[in-house]
Design an enzyme around this catalytic site. Structure first.
Site, PDB file in Angstrom:
ATOM      1  N   HIS A   1     -24.341 -10.258  60.883  1.00  0.00           N
ATOM      2  CA  HIS A   1     -22.881 -10.128  60.858  1.00  0.00           C
ATOM      3  C   HIS A   1     -22.471  -9.155  59.762  1.00  0.00           C
ATOM      4  O   HIS A   1     -23.279  -8.704  58.956  1.00  0.00           O
ATOM      5  CB  HIS A   1     -22.196 -11.484  60.712  1.00  0.00           C
ATOM      6  CG  HIS A   1     -22.491 -12.209  59.431  1.00  0.00           C
ATOM      7  ND1 HIS A   1     -22.051 -11.771  58.203  1.00  0.00           N
ATOM      8  CD2 HIS A   1     -23.173 -13.362  59.173  1.00  0.00           C
ATOM      9  CE1 HIS A   1     -22.434 -12.598  57.264  1.00  0.00           C
ATOM     10  NE2 HIS A   1     -23.135 -13.575  57.820  1.00  0.00           N
TER      11      HIS A   1
ATOM     12  N   ASP B   1     -15.266 -17.756  55.890  1.00  0.00           N
ATOM     13  CA  ASP B   1     -15.426 -19.164  55.543  1.00  0.00           C
ATOM     14  C   ASP B   1     -15.330 -20.024  56.800  1.00  0.00           C
ATOM     15  O   ASP B   1     -14.687 -19.635  57.785  1.00  0.00           O
ATOM     16  CB  ASP B   1     -14.333 -19.604  54.570  1.00  0.00           C
ATOM     17  CG  ASP B   1     -14.454 -18.919  53.216  1.00  0.00           C
ATOM     18  OD1 ASP B   1     -15.575 -18.511  52.866  1.00  0.00           O
ATOM     19  OD2 ASP B   1     -13.428 -18.811  52.523  1.00  0.00           O
TER      20      ASP B   1
ATOM     21  N   TYR C   1      -5.702  -9.661  57.587  1.00  0.00           N
ATOM     22  CA  TYR C   1      -5.703 -11.120  57.719  1.00  0.00           C
ATOM     23  C   TYR C   1      -4.286 -11.650  57.939  1.00  0.00           C
ATOM     24  O   TYR C   1      -3.306 -11.073  57.473  1.00  0.00           O
ATOM     25  CB  TYR C   1      -6.245 -11.783  56.442  1.00  0.00           C
ATOM     26  CG  TYR C   1      -7.675 -11.459  56.104  1.00  0.00           C
ATOM     27  CD1 TYR C   1      -8.720 -12.253  56.572  1.00  0.00           C
ATOM     28  CD2 TYR C   1      -7.991 -10.365  55.300  1.00  0.00           C
ATOM     29  CE1 TYR C   1     -10.033 -11.958  56.245  1.00  0.00           C
ATOM     30  CE2 TYR C   1      -9.303 -10.067  54.970  1.00  0.00           C
ATOM     31  CZ  TYR C   1     -10.320 -10.867  55.447  1.00  0.00           C
ATOM     32  OH  TYR C   1     -11.625 -10.575  55.119  1.00  0.00           O
TER      33      TYR C   1
ATOM     34  N   TYR D   1     -10.585 -11.101  48.036  1.00  0.00           N
ATOM     35  CA  TYR D   1     -10.602 -12.524  48.360  1.00  0.00           C
ATOM     36  C   TYR D   1      -9.170 -13.003  48.572  1.00  0.00           C
ATOM     37  O   TYR D   1      -8.370 -13.042  47.639  1.00  0.00           O
ATOM     38  CB  TYR D   1     -11.286 -13.332  47.253  1.00  0.00           C
ATOM     39  CG  TYR D   1     -12.778 -13.157  47.237  1.00  0.00           C
ATOM     40  CD1 TYR D   1     -13.601 -13.953  48.030  1.00  0.00           C
ATOM     41  CD2 TYR D   1     -13.370 -12.165  46.459  1.00  0.00           C
ATOM     42  CE1 TYR D   1     -14.968 -13.773  48.039  1.00  0.00           C
ATOM     43  CE2 TYR D   1     -14.740 -11.980  46.461  1.00  0.00           C
ATOM     44  CZ  TYR D   1     -15.536 -12.792  47.253  1.00  0.00           C
ATOM     45  OH  TYR D   1     -16.900 -12.607  47.269  1.00  0.00           O
TER      46      TYR D   1
ATOM     47  N   LEU E   1      -6.343 -19.379  57.757  1.00  0.00           N
ATOM     48  CA  LEU E   1      -6.752 -17.994  57.533  1.00  0.00           C
ATOM     49  C   LEU E   1      -7.393 -17.447  58.798  1.00  0.00           C
ATOM     50  O   LEU E   1      -8.314 -18.052  59.348  1.00  0.00           O
ATOM     51  CB  LEU E   1      -7.746 -17.902  56.369  1.00  0.00           C
ATOM     52  CG  LEU E   1      -8.235 -16.493  55.994  1.00  0.00           C
ATOM     53  CD1 LEU E   1      -7.078 -15.612  55.543  1.00  0.00           C
ATOM     54  CD2 LEU E   1      -9.298 -16.567  54.895  1.00  0.00           C
TER      55      LEU E   1
END
Length: 329
Positions: free
Chosen positions: A43, A48, A76, A179, A200
């Protein structure tokens, strides 16, 4: 002596997986590898278990170019729960503080604006970054705090979507290594109420289109239907893959005549008119513009191969993008 057992089939390409909630990136990687019966898979930047969305998975020779997706921009959609701070900065962590949310829209707008542009970010202890060969989250679970260096990040775009009750929804377009959990935790502290990530989803990696994402359920259904009908699922699965060079489309193309490409396939740099002055290039061959690898522009202006595609043919020696290993052009 019997023939060595094949580990899988030689299939090359990039799958845009819509990672489901609750599974790790490695979990879904192994599932995809088994469904495709691929000999190699990797990947391009972990999500997460709490996160969903685009996870490009490189199969076969495409794994050689996965690093360039790791280095690409991401987009995101995130929902922050205001008023609650957790030790992991997401909903899976333990609650460490709970405060009232007394924030005006003007204060929110000013706080969000402070995250736009370039800044320094200290990675979370609950990240996969390694210290002395061990992920930081392993130290965190043992109650050990490790000093982390701040890293340069860029938030190219931060869109305010909605704010209902204590739920704040944002869309963030950012550079590699950013992050989102840390942004939300820092935002909560800046607002004085604390915050953590409750939702998320990765919408985009590089320029890959979101409408090409497929789910594990879709892949499983293809395989199960084929098995029930006693046929191979490979053609149907392979049609879902994007080309290997989709990972490096941002590099300028250098198209070579087959006679010149033969030298590159043997690892030899070549002079080509009209090449860029420096940097990485995507090398293609002939009128069909077949992708044969990537290279760099050497100091003398020649195109020097860096990573080449190796094709595998059953019962034959490996072939470097059309030239049998060991042949001389």
């Amino acid at each position: 002596m019997g023939r060595p057992r094949r580990r899988g089939r030689d299939i090359n390409g990039v799958l845009l997986l819509d990672k489901p909630l609750g599974l790790s990136s490695n979990d879904v990687l192994q599932k995809v590898k088994r469904l495709f019966s691929a000999n190699r898979a990797g990947h391009t930047g972990a999500l997460d278990p709490l996160a969903t969305g685009m996870l490009p998975i490189c199969l076969g020779e495409a794994t050689k170019f996965s690093q360039f997706l790791l280095d690409s921009d991401k987009r995101y959609r995130v929902v922050a729960r205001l008023g609650q701070r957790t030790d992991t900065s997401d909903a899976e962590g333990a609650l460490i503080s709970e405060r009232e949310v007394n924030v005006t829209q003007a204060q929110m707008d000013a706080a969000l604006d402070s995250f736009r542009g370039s800044s320094q970010q200290v990675p979370s202890m609950y990240s996969a970054l390694k210290h002395q060969g061990k992920p930081l989250y392993e130290y965190a679970r043992q109650g050990i705090e490790v000093e982390r260096e701040a890293r340069s990040i860029t938030v190219y775009e931060l869109l305010f979507i909605r704010w209902e009750g204590n739920d704040l929804e944002l869309e963030i377009h950012c550079s590699k290594g950013t992050y989102i959990r840390t942004i939300i935790d820092d935002l909560g502290e800046l607002l004085g109420c604390g915050a953590h990530v409750s939702y998320l989803r990765r919408l985009q990696v590089a320029t890959y289109p979101s409408d090409r994402m497929v789910t594990l359920e879709q892949l499983t259904a293809i395989v199960e239907t084929a098995q029930a009908e006693e046929r191979s699922p490979n053609a149907e699965l392979d049609a879902l893959l994007l080309p290997m060079d989709s990972a490096v489309l941002n590099f300028p193309e250098v198209n070579l005549l087959p006679a010149v490409a033969a030298y590159v396939k043997q690892g030899q740099p070549v002079h080509v008119a009209g090449t860029p002055g420096e940097g990485m290039v995507r090398i293609t061959e002939g009128e069909e513009r077949n992708f044969i690898g990537i290279g760099t522009i050497a100091e003398d202006g020649r195109v020097a191969p860096k990573r080449l595609v190796v094709e595998h043919v059953d019962g034959a020696n490996p072939v470097v993008a059309g030239v049998a290993a060991g042949n001389t052009p």
